[in-house]
Design a protein around this motif. Sequence first.
Motif, PDB file in Angstrom:
ATOM      1  N   GLU A  92       6.090   2.332   1.098  1.00  0.00           N
ATOM      2  CA  GLU A  92       7.498   2.626   0.831  1.00  0.00           C
ATOM      3  C   GLU A  92       7.713   3.759  -0.162  1.00  0.00           C
ATOM      4  OE1 GLU A  92       9.098  -1.110  -0.472  1.00  0.00           O
ATOM      5  OE2 GLU A  92       8.183  -0.966  -2.461  1.00  0.00           O
ATOM      6  N   LYS A  93       6.766   4.009  -1.033  1.00  0.00           N
ATOM      7  CA  LYS A  93       6.925   5.084  -2.025  1.00  0.00           C
ATOM      8  C   LYS A  93       6.489   6.443  -1.495  1.00  0.00           C
ATOM      9  CE  LYS A  93       6.805   2.037  -5.925  1.00  0.00           C
ATOM     10  NZ  LYS A  93       6.021   1.439  -6.973  1.00  0.00           N
ATOM     11  N   ASP A  94       5.799   6.453  -0.366  1.00  0.00           N
ATOM     12  CA  ASP A  94       5.359   7.703   0.265  1.00  0.00           C
ATOM     13  C   ASP A  94       6.471   8.155   1.212  1.00  0.00           C
ATOM     14  OD1 ASP A  94       4.214   9.792   1.662  1.00  0.00           O
ATOM     15  OD2 ASP A  94       2.462   8.649   2.324  1.00  0.00           O
TER      16      ASP A  94
ATOM     17  N   ARG B 173       3.717  -5.937   4.916  1.00  0.00           N
ATOM     18  CA  ARG B 173       2.589  -5.366   4.171  1.00  0.00           C
ATOM     19  C   ARG B 173       2.535  -3.850   4.365  1.00  0.00           C
ATOM     20  NH1 ARG B 173      -2.628  -7.340   5.378  1.00  0.00           N
ATOM     21  NH2 ARG B 173      -3.178  -6.773   3.263  1.00  0.00           N
ATOM     22  N   GLU B 174       2.739  -3.393   5.604  1.00  0.00           N
ATOM     23  CA  GLU B 174       2.749  -1.951   5.855  1.00  0.00           C
ATOM     24  C   GLU B 174       3.918  -1.287   5.119  1.00  0.00           C
ATOM     25  OE1 GLU B 174       2.972   1.428   9.357  1.00  0.00           O
ATOM     26  OE2 GLU B 174       3.665  -0.602   9.835  1.00  0.00           O
TER      27      GLU B 174
ATOM     28  N   ASN C  80      -3.047  -2.471  11.474  1.00  0.00           N
ATOM     29  CA  ASN C  80      -4.052  -2.353  10.418  1.00  0.00           C
ATOM     30  C   ASN C  80      -3.744  -3.243   9.209  1.00  0.00           C
ATOM     31  OD1 ASN C  80      -5.559  -0.382  11.801  1.00  0.00           O
ATOM     32  ND2 ASN C  80      -4.100   1.170  11.164  1.00  0.00           N
ATOM     33  N   TYR C  81      -2.581  -3.841   9.171  1.00  0.00           N
ATOM     34  CA  TYR C  81      -2.176  -4.677   8.038  1.00  0.00           C
ATOM     35  C   TYR C  81      -2.192  -6.155   8.377  1.00  0.00           C
ATOM     36  CZ  TYR C  81      -0.886  -0.374   5.745  1.00  0.00           C
ATOM     37  OH  TYR C  81      -0.930   0.869   5.163  1.00  0.00           O
TER      38      TYR C  81
ATOM     39  N   GLN D 155       5.631 -11.967   2.167  1.00  0.00           N
ATOM     40  CA  GLN D 155       4.862 -10.842   1.642  1.00  0.00           C
ATOM     41  C   GLN D 155       3.620 -10.536   2.475  1.00  0.00           C
ATOM     42  OE1 GLN D 155       5.442  -8.791  -1.057  1.00  0.00           O
ATOM     43  NE2 GLN D 155       7.426  -9.744  -1.362  1.00  0.00           N
ATOM     44  N   ASN D 156       3.134 -11.510   3.236  1.00  0.00           N
ATOM     45  CA  ASN D 156       1.908 -11.328   4.008  1.00  0.00           C
ATOM     46  C   ASN D 156       2.116 -11.065   5.492  1.00  0.00           C
ATOM     47  OD1 ASN D 156      -0.662 -11.686   2.315  1.00  0.00           O
ATOM     48  ND2 ASN D 156       0.794 -13.158   1.480  1.00  0.00           N
TER      49      ASN D 156
END
Length: 109
Positions: free
Chosen positions: A89-91, A83-84, A105-106, A77-78
């Motif tokens: 994922e919903k966008d 993370r990105e 950036n993540y 998960q990290n």
Amino acid sequence: MILISKYLVPKGYVGIAIFPFVFLRYRHLKMNTTLMNHEKIHLRQQLELFVLPFYFFYAFEFLIRLLAYRSWNTAYQNISFEREAYANEKDLNYLQSRSFWNFINYIKI
């Protein structure tokens, strides 16, 4: 290209992106727009890193996280790539506006 194979997708997961393919455990998952967007984000990340270096960095970061967290799921998960993908994922328009190498950036230090 989307391929269905419950044998190529690791247990505990429903999909995996291996450029240029997305492997799904079950056919009905093709209709899951969130999952498909998540995997498309991974395909873009792979393409940006010329595919093979992506897998090297992914595995390296996973091992570092596994040593730090001592938990497979928490390490997974990290990973910055995950993370990105999870954060966006919903966008469904994310890939149109995403900056090049945005996974940087993540990265968590």
